[in-house]
Design a protein around this motif. Structure first.
Motif, PDB file in Angstrom:
ATOM      1  N   UNK A   1      -9.042   8.667   8.879  1.00 17.84           N
ATOM      2  CA  UNK A   1     -10.070   7.668   8.589  1.00 17.84           C
ATOM      3  C   UNK A   1     -10.295   7.543   7.088  1.00 17.84           C
ATOM      4  N   UNK A   2     -10.238   8.659   6.366  1.00 17.51           N
ATOM      5  CA  UNK A   2     -10.388   8.622   4.911  1.00 17.51           C
ATOM      6  C   UNK A   2      -9.269   7.808   4.282  1.00 17.51           C
ATOM      7  N   UNK A   3      -8.054   8.033   4.735  1.00 15.31           N
ATOM      8  CA  UNK A   3      -6.874   7.494   4.071  1.00 15.31           C
ATOM      9  C   UNK A   3      -6.623   6.024   4.407  1.00 15.31           C
ATOM     10  N   UNK A   4      -7.011   5.600   5.598  1.00 14.61           N
ATOM     11  CA  UNK A   4      -6.637   4.255   6.047  1.00 14.61           C
ATOM     12  C   UNK A   4      -7.231   3.144   5.186  1.00 14.61           C
ATOM     13  N   UNK A   5      -8.283   3.449   4.421  1.00 16.24           N
ATOM     14  CA  UNK A   5      -8.914   2.436   3.585  1.00 16.24           C
ATOM     15  C   UNK A   5      -8.016   1.964   2.451  1.00 16.24           C
TER      16      UNK A   5
ATOM     17  N   UNK B   1       0.836  -1.195   0.000  1.00 14.67           N
ATOM     18  CA  UNK B   1       0.000   0.000   0.000  1.00 14.67           C
ATOM     19  C   UNK B   1       0.874   1.249   0.000  1.00 14.67           C
ATOM     20  N   UNK B   2       0.334   2.377  -0.451  1.00 14.54           N
ATOM     21  CA  UNK B   2       1.049   3.647  -0.277  1.00 14.54           C
ATOM     22  C   UNK B   2       1.214   3.944   1.210  1.00 14.54           C
ATOM     23  N   UNK B   3       2.251   4.670   1.526  1.00 16.51           N
ATOM     24  CA  UNK B   3       2.533   5.069   2.903  1.00 16.51           C
ATOM     25  C   UNK B   3       2.357   6.573   3.001  1.00 16.51           C
TER      26      UNK B   3
ATOM     27  N   UNK C   1       0.732   8.013  21.402  1.00 16.61           N
ATOM     28  CA  UNK C   1      -0.648   8.229  21.817  1.00 16.61           C
ATOM     29  C   UNK C   1      -1.495   7.009  21.434  1.00 16.61           C
ATOM     30  N   UNK C   2      -2.765   7.026  21.849  1.00 13.59           N
ATOM     31  CA  UNK C   2      -3.665   5.951  21.469  1.00 13.59           C
ATOM     32  C   UNK C   2      -3.886   5.969  19.959  1.00 13.59           C
ATOM     33  N   UNK C   3      -3.938   4.786  19.382  1.00 12.08           N
ATOM     34  CA  UNK C   3      -4.181   4.683  17.948  1.00 12.08           C
ATOM     35  C   UNK C   3      -5.525   5.282  17.554  1.00 12.08           C
ATOM     36  N   UNK C   4      -5.614   5.718  16.295  1.00 14.12           N
ATOM     37  CA  UNK C   4      -6.899   6.038  15.679  1.00 14.12           C
ATOM     38  C   UNK C   4      -7.289   4.810  14.870  1.00 14.12           C
ATOM     39  N   UNK C   5      -8.020   3.902  15.478  1.00 19.06           N
ATOM     40  CA  UNK C   5      -8.257   2.607  14.838  1.00 19.06           C
ATOM     41  C   UNK C   5      -6.941   1.852  14.784  1.00 19.06           C
ATOM     42  N   UNK C   6      -6.486   1.523  13.561  1.00 27.15           N
ATOM     43  CA  UNK C   6      -5.197   0.850  13.392  1.00 27.15           C
ATOM     44  C   UNK C   6      -4.066   1.824  13.104  1.00 27.15           C
ATOM     45  N   UNK C   7      -4.368   3.105  13.078  1.00 23.89           N
ATOM     46  CA  UNK C   7      -3.360   4.102  12.717  1.00 23.89           C
ATOM     47  C   UNK C   7      -2.520   4.505  13.920  1.00 23.89           C
ATOM     48  N   UNK C   8      -1.212   4.424  13.762  1.00 26.17           N
ATOM     49  CA  UNK C   8      -0.271   4.794  14.826  1.00 26.17           C
ATOM     50  C   UNK C   8      -0.225   6.313  14.963  1.00 26.17           C
TER      51      UNK C   8
END
Length: 263
Positions: A26-30, A5-7, A61-68
């Protein structure tokens, strides 16, 4: 992180806890691997400033879903610098994004904006970069209508890239539906009445930086301000090279030859 995937590296100038950056992640993580590194608190107006006289601290910090997610004590540009050096040295981002900013970064706000500072720093690192801003200043504003446009712009840049030395300044009007998208130039504008003087009960004067924005060309329909005022999303390609090439010959004609001091 998968390397198929793109980073994408995301930061902002409103702080890591901002609703705008959460929606953007949230938009980008898909369709991308995402890393968020943002200031620990609001750093609006810091433009391309970096911390040259103080140390920085990073905090997980706490993740945003799976996002570090990490916070940094410095400026938005500090966040980009420290992320590239400390958190992703083995995998260079394919894209750097600033936003979603809570507030208008069109016209000359481009020069003051910490959100644009992120995009400019990425651009100076030869990484395609975009700044997203909404003309809603309220943190609880509904930014959901921005989602499909942000995704489309990001996907297009990931596929087509951006020319070296060019980043994108994208501004959304304060409304829940849009007339369309316009590619615009930056409006000539100015800030007036910028300082408010107050007197402290303990006997000294102090000052607030405030001001009112003035559109100096309100009838020009090719500008970002006109687009926003008429319900359009404004995309302004922005260059890092600030050389005034069309004025260079004028300066050369000055033929500057200082007189030598007489002995």
């Amino acid at each position: 992180m998968e390397k198929t995937k793109p980073f994408i590296l995301i930061s902002n100038d409103d702080g890591y806890h901002s609703p705008g950056i959460r929606l953007l992640a949230d938009v980008v993580k898909a369709f991308a691997d995402v890393l968020v590194v943002a200031p620990e608190s609001a750093r609006s107006g810091f433009s391309c400033a970096f911390s040259g006289t103080d140390y920085l601290r990073l905090k997980r910090r706490h993740n945003m879903g799976d996002t570090e997610v990490w916070s940094c004590t410095g400026t938005p540009v500090d966040c980009v610098k420290i992320a590239l050096d400390q958190l992703c040295p083995e995998r260079r981002p394919d894209l750097i994004i600033g936003g979603i900013n809570h507030g208008d970064n069109s016209s000359i706000n481009n020069h003051y904006s910490g959100t644009m500072g992120i995009a400019k720093e990425g651009c100076m690192k030869y990484i395609p970069s975009i700044a997203f801003s909404s003309c809603y200043y309220e943190e609880d504003a509904n930014l959901e209508p921005l989602r499909p446009y942000i995704e489309e712009i990001i996907r297009r840049v990931l596929v087509d890239g951006l020319p070296q030395g060019i980043c994108l300044n994208v501004n959304f009007p304060a409304r829940q539906s849009f007339e369309g998208v316009r590619v615009c130039r930056m409006t000539h504008g100015s800030w007036t009445n910028e300082i408010s003087k107050e007197h402290h009960p303990r006997g000294y004067d102090y000052y607030w930086v405030v001001g009112s924005y003035r559109n100096d060309e309100p009838l020009a329909e090719d500008t970002d301000q006109w687009a926003l005022e008429n319900g359009y999303i404004a995309i302004t390609p922005t260059t890092i090279d600030v050389t005034a090439y069309n004025f260079m010959d004028n300066v050369r004609s000055w033929d500057i030859k200082p007189k030598q001091p007489s002995k």
